[in-house]
Design an enzyme around this catalytic site. Structure first.
Site, PDB file in Angstrom:
ATOM      1  N   ARG A 144       0.787  -1.224   0.000  1.00  0.00           N
ATOM      2  CA  ARG A 144       0.000   0.000   0.000  1.00  0.00           C
ATOM      3  C   ARG A 144       0.823   1.279   0.000  1.00  0.00           C
ATOM      4  O   ARG A 144       0.571   2.198  -0.774  1.00  0.00           O
ATOM      5  CB  ARG A 144      -0.936   0.071   1.227  1.00  0.00           C
ATOM      6  CG  ARG A 144      -2.241  -0.625   1.064  1.00  0.00           C
ATOM      7  CD  ARG A 144      -2.637  -1.252   2.368  1.00  0.00           C
ATOM      8  NE  ARG A 144      -1.680  -2.253   2.718  1.00  0.00           N
ATOM      9  CZ  ARG A 144      -1.749  -3.518   2.302  1.00  0.00           C
ATOM     10  NH1 ARG A 144      -2.780  -3.898   1.622  1.00  0.00           N
ATOM     11  NH2 ARG A 144      -0.813  -4.401   2.600  1.00  0.00           N
ATOM     12  N   THR A 145       1.782   1.367   0.897  1.00  0.00           N
ATOM     13  CA  THR A 145       2.444   2.660   1.093  1.00  0.00           C
ATOM     14  C   THR A 145       3.238   3.053  -0.156  1.00  0.00           C
ATOM     15  O   THR A 145       3.171   4.191  -0.615  1.00  0.00           O
ATOM     16  CB  THR A 145       3.347   2.609   2.339  1.00  0.00           C
ATOM     17  OG1 THR A 145       2.589   2.058   3.409  1.00  0.00           O
ATOM     18  CG2 THR A 145       3.813   4.000   2.728  1.00  0.00           C
ATOM     19  N   LYS A 193      25.374  -3.157  -1.489  1.00  0.00           N
ATOM     20  CA  LYS A 193      26.843  -3.065  -1.595  1.00  0.00           C
ATOM     21  C   LYS A 193      27.429  -2.266  -0.435  1.00  0.00           C
ATOM     22  O   LYS A 193      28.620  -1.968  -0.418  1.00  0.00           O
ATOM     23  CB  LYS A 193      27.222  -2.384  -2.912  1.00  0.00           C
ATOM     24  CG  LYS A 193      26.705  -3.066  -4.146  1.00  0.00           C
ATOM     25  CD  LYS A 193      27.059  -2.230  -5.378  1.00  0.00           C
ATOM     26  CE  LYS A 193      26.074  -2.459  -6.500  1.00  0.00           C
ATOM     27  NZ  LYS A 193      26.134  -1.378  -7.486  1.00  0.00           N
ATOM     28  N   ARG A 203      10.980   4.092   3.186  1.00  0.00           N
ATOM     29  CA  ARG A 203      10.662   3.127   4.256  1.00  0.00           C
ATOM     30  C   ARG A 203      11.949   2.384   4.597  1.00  0.00           C
ATOM     31  O   ARG A 203      12.679   1.960   3.701  1.00  0.00           O
ATOM     32  CB  ARG A 203       9.598   2.137   3.807  1.00  0.00           C
ATOM     33  CG  ARG A 203       9.443   0.972   4.781  1.00  0.00           C
ATOM     34  CD  ARG A 203       8.242   0.127   4.492  1.00  0.00           C
ATOM     35  NE  ARG A 203       7.015   0.830   4.832  1.00  0.00           N
ATOM     36  CZ  ARG A 203       5.823   0.259   4.850  1.00  0.00           C
ATOM     37  NH1 ARG A 203       5.693  -1.020   4.549  1.00  0.00           N
ATOM     38  NH2 ARG A 203       4.739   0.954   5.159  1.00  0.00           N
ATOM     39  N   HIS A 244       4.731   5.982  11.401  1.00  0.00           N
ATOM     40  CA  HIS A 244       4.231   5.772  10.035  1.00  0.00           C
ATOM     41  C   HIS A 244       3.276   6.928   9.747  1.00  0.00           C
ATOM     42  O   HIS A 244       2.060   6.746   9.698  1.00  0.00           O
ATOM     43  CB  HIS A 244       3.526   4.415   9.950  1.00  0.00           C
ATOM     44  CG  HIS A 244       3.248   3.929   8.562  1.00  0.00           C
ATOM     45  ND1 HIS A 244       3.310   4.735   7.435  1.00  0.00           N
ATOM     46  CD2 HIS A 244       2.901   2.690   8.103  1.00  0.00           C
ATOM     47  CE1 HIS A 244       3.006   4.018   6.367  1.00  0.00           C
ATOM     48  NE2 HIS A 244       2.765   2.772   6.745  1.00  0.00           N
TER      49      HIS A 244
HETATM   50  N1   CP Z   1      -0.324   0.041   5.780  1.00  0.00           N
HETATM   51  C1   CP Z   1       0.897  -0.281   5.277  1.00  0.00           C
HETATM   52  O1   CP Z   1       1.942   0.299   5.655  1.00  0.00           O
HETATM   53  O2   CP Z   1       0.865  -1.264   4.328  1.00  0.00           O
HETATM   54  P1   CP Z   1       2.123  -1.747   3.493  1.00  0.00           P
HETATM   55  O3   CP Z   1       3.089  -2.383   4.446  1.00  0.00           O
HETATM   56  O4   CP Z   1       1.571  -2.697   2.461  1.00  0.00           O
HETATM   57  O5   CP Z   1       2.746  -0.522   2.867  1.00  0.00           O
END
Ligand code: CP
Length: 309
Positions: free
Chosen positions: A51-52, A80, A101, A129
């Site tokens: 999703r993110t 590396k 991320r 998040h």
């Molecule tokens: N909600 C969320 O962070 O989903 P993903 O890990 O799929 O990005």
């Protein structure tokens, strides 16, 4: 230049404005279809995501911009041994904005200190998040018509669940918020959040183990999965993973106007039989995630938009 590391990077007034913009985008998407023409988003994902990453990319594409990036550390020069600071210096030469991320808490913060483009924290370890929180706030506001005066149940892995940590930080700034923290003893909300965020802001909360005890008093039930990737051993994860399973029987205990949210991915904690319940809002939440990230990109790139036209 602005970055987004935590939901607290925006004041409540700025958040309201961002959510208003997201709602306008939902209502009139064609107005924004070329707002980011010529702009590029880089997604730097050192941890798995559906999703993110894809919602940031969908957001930029919906705005008429372009996307690039990597979806795992293995497919980048991190494999590396390249540092986050060198990577972001490089990406700053290619893109106008990036979403990162990383499994290590604070890695996006390191990136923003070496970046000449806005950096969005797309999840750092068990810490924060913030774009999920923006999604959650927009979803709650659209479903309930308000962000104030609500009892929010947070259920599952409150220890490692970064979405919960970010959401609590954001919601304590609204009037009349109460929390019911539903978790097994081993996955309780960390003491630093109970003390530094809830107690310090005089936020009423109770901790319960049984989901059934909490259901009747909730306006929102926010379910979370047990975060397998943050456990030190498989045995503990296996013992905890099915501690909560929301099913049709338990939904009978909930008020008619209580909504179920989940940041997803879901594993077993919500039975698929709940998906057809009108109060199951987790896939609507996914859609709101695109609108709010479109609003975020416009805001961080400081692209002027006229919501009146
Ligand atoms: N909600 C969320 O962070 O989903 P993903 O890990 O799929 O990005």
């Amino acid at each position: 230049m602005r970055h987004l590391m935590s939901p607290l990077d925006f004041s409540v007034e700025e958040l309201d404005k961002l959510l208003d913009l997201a709602q306008d985008i939902e209502a009139k998407p064609e107005k924004y279809a070329h707002a980011c023409a010529g702009k590029k988003l880089a997604t730097l994902f050192y941890e798995p995501s559906t999703r993110t990453r894809l919602s940031h990319e969908a957001a930029m594409l919906n705005l008429g911009g372009s996307i690039m990036g990597f979806s795992s550390a293995d497919s980048s020069s991190a494999a590396k041994g390249e540092s986050v600071s060198d990577t972001i210096r490089t990406i700053s030469c290619y893109a106008d904005i990036c979403a990162m991320r990383h499994p290590k808490e604070g890695a996006p913060m390191v990136a923003c200190q070496h970046s000449s483009i806005p950096v969005i924290n797309a999840g750092d370890g068990g810490h924060q998040h913030p774009t999920q929180t923006l999604t959650d706030l927009l979803t709650i506001r659209n479903l309930k018509g308000r962000l104030e005066n609500m009892t929010i149940g947070l259920c599952g892995d409150l220890k490692f669940g970064r979405t919960v940590h970010s959401l609590i930080n954001a919601l304590v700034r609204y009037e009349g918020i109460r929390f019911v923290l539903i978790s097994p003893e081993e996955l309780r909300l960390p003491e630093y959040i109970r003390h530094d965020v809830l107690d310090r802001n005089s936020i009423p909360y109770e901790e319960v183990v049984r989901l059934e005890d909490a259901m009747p008093k909730l306006d929102i039930l926010y379910m979370t999965r047990v975060q397998k990737e943050r456990f030190f051993n498989e045995e503990d994860y296996v013992r905890m993973k099915d501690f909560y399973i929301l099913d049709r029987e338990k939904m009978k205990l909930a008020p008619e106007d209580m909504y179920v949210l989940h940041p997803l991915p879901r594993v077993n904690e919500i039975s698929v039989e709940v998906d057809d319940d009108p109060r199951a809002a987790y896939f609507r939440q996914v859609q709101y995630g695109v609108y709010v990230r479109m609003a975020l990109i416009l805001t961080l790139l400081d692209i002027p938009v006229d919501q009146q036209s």
